[in-house]
Design an enzyme around this catalytic site. Structure first.
Site, short mmCIF file in Angstrom:
data_model
loop_
_atom_site.label_atom_id
_atom_site.label_comp_id
_atom_site.label_asym_id
_atom_site.label_seq_id
_atom_site.Cartn_x
_atom_site.Cartn_y
_atom_site.Cartn_z
N ALA A 71 17.41 -15.39 -6.82
CA ALA A 71 18.76 -14.91 -6.56
C ALA A 71 19.76 -16.02 -6.26
CB ALA A 71 18.73 -13.91 -5.41
N ASN A 138 21.25 -8.66 4.22
CA ASN A 138 19.92 -9.15 4.58
C ASN A 138 19.66 -9.19 6.07
OD1 ASN A 138 21.99 -11.14 3.71
ND2 ASN A 138 20.67 -12.59 4.78
N CYS A 311 20.16 -21.42 10.43
CA CYS A 311 19.83 -22.77 10.89
C CYS A 311 20.36 -23.76 9.87
CB CYS A 311 18.32 -22.90 11.00
SG CYS A 311 17.81 -24.51 11.52
N1 PLP Z 1 20.74 -13.01 -1.55
C1 PLP Z 1 20.23 -12.39 -0.48
C2 PLP Z 1 20.92 -11.19 0.06
C3 PLP Z 1 19.06 -12.86 0.12
O1 PLP Z 1 18.57 -12.24 1.18
C4 PLP Z 1 18.44 -14.01 -0.42
C5 PLP Z 1 17.23 -14.58 0.21
O2 PLP Z 1 17.13 -14.69 1.41
C6 PLP Z 1 19.01 -14.63 -1.53
C7 PLP Z 1 20.16 -14.09 -2.07
C8 PLP Z 1 18.38 -15.85 -2.17
O3 PLP Z 1 17.27 -15.44 -2.90
P1 PLP Z 1 16.22 -16.45 -3.53
O4 PLP Z 1 15.26 -16.78 -2.43
O5 PLP Z 1 15.55 -15.68 -4.64
O6 PLP Z 1 16.94 -17.62 -4.04
#
Ligand code: PLP
Length: 365
Positions: A71, A138, A311
């Protein structure tokens, strides 16, 4: 005796044995989906099967799923594509959106949901190319009014990006019905491997591209596909779709004793409980107790949870999400997140409650 209890599924998830076994069948084999020989054809069929499985999870046409490394890449691909135009992004987006390109911030209400009238005002004030709002946050698990935000964006000529990483497999997603033009997914949040994800394209006809080179993924994302990881991602998506009808009820039941214990604890606030949110996420704070100390004490008891704060450079920063919701620095630094997933049991939650009560009583004393 300390246990080994993982309650941090919004950070990453363990992989079911079935997925590891499937990936092992592909791992180490010379599978390149661009090759025309039989190995290549096998690789191609693995990729196309996974594409179908992922498309089914979000109701996208399979041909519109582009595999990538996760992502962070998906969000960067979309945001950087529009970086020279005006982008609006909500204040609670993941750093993989907020730091990918210059964004004008859309405020959220104190309850953690997007302020749609603030979005409308911004859209009216200046021509905007892209609006980016995540489906579920998240840290808090709070679900955003995506359909309304996408409709507003479109009515002002902007396209709509949605980071659906945390929502996938946890709530129904119908990308077309929601009006999403670009949707980001990550395999490791749904029981798949790390380092693989997808960008799903809606019906707008625009294909943001970040990596150029070989013609992989119809030239939308160059680079040899990671066949084992894509196979694992596909199966994870299929499993997530099959457990979706029971997901909310299962996790509401798991979190009920936790919420009961937290809401009766002194000076403790459970975040977002009056708002539509993911059933697997409980975020709470107590400004009298340091989240860092609590986290370490829980870790010594074998319990893995997360603090809401970020962090950076070795320094704990108050959560930008909680600050956007109006919490003070002290409050925003004291949040603890419990996020559950496919392997969590009632026993895990009972163990957490017992140890958390013991530790907080000791800290207060
Ligand atoms: N977007 C959200 C809402 C996430 O929680 C995360 C990961 O913590 C990411 C993007 C990034 O994802 P990736 O670990 O696949 O790069």
């Amino acid at each position: 005796m300390s246990e080994n209890i993982f309650l941090d599924y919004n950070a990453t998830t363990p992989m079911p044995a079935e997925i590891i076994a499937l990936m092992n069948t592909a791992q180490g084999r010379p599978l390149n989906a661009s090759s025309v020989h039989s190995f290549g054809r096998q690789a191609r069929s693995i990729v196309e099967r996974a594409r179908d499985q992922i498309a089914a999870l979000i109701n996208a046409p399979a041909a519109q799923i582009i595999f990538n490394s996760g992502a962070t890449e998906g969000n960067n691909t979309v945001l950087k594509y529009f970086a020279n135009e005006r982008i609006l992004a909500s204040a609670i987006e993941h750093p993989a959106v907020l730091q990918a390109a210059p964004c004008t911030i859309i405020l959220v209400h104190n309850n953690g949901t997007l302020d749609l009238s603030a979005l409308e005002t911004l859209l009216k004030s200046e021509k905007t190319a892209l609006v980016s709002v995540m489906l579920a946050n998240n840290e808090t698990g709070i679900i955003q009014p995506i359909r309304e935000a996408a409709t507003l964006a479109h009515s002002h000529g902007a396209l709509f990006h949605c980071d659906a990483v945390q929502a996938a497999g946890r709530i129904e997603i119908d990308m077309i019905d929601l009006g999403i033009d670009f949707l980001t997914l990550s395999a490791h949040k749904i029981g798949g491997p790390q380092g693989v994800g997808a960008l799903a394209l809606g019906i707008c006809g625009v294909t943001p591209t970040l990596l150029h080179g070989g013609g992989q993924e119809k030239s939308a994302r160059a680079g040899t596909e990671n066949i084992a990881a894509i196979a694992g991602f596909g199966l994870a998506a299929e499993r997530a779709k099959s457990t979706l009808p029971h997901f909310a009820a299962t996790h509401q039941q798991l979190h009920a004793p936790l919420k009961a214990a937290l809401t009766t604890a002194k000076n403790t606030t459970v975040i977002g409980e009056d708002t539509h949110k993911l059933a697997n996420t409980t975020l709470f704070l107590n400004p009298d107790l340091s989240a860092q100390t609590l986290l370490m004490a829980l870790d010594l008891e074998g319990i893995a949870v997360s603090n809401g704060a970020a962090c950076s450079s070795g320094k704990i920063e108050p959560s930008h999400v909680l600050k956007a919701m109006g919490y003070s620095d002290t409050q925003a630094s004291s949040a603890i997140r419990i996020s559950t997933g496919w392997a969590t049991t009632e026993k895990d939650i009972a163990y957490f409650i017992e140890k958390w009560q013991k530790i907080t009583n000791r800290m207060k004393a």
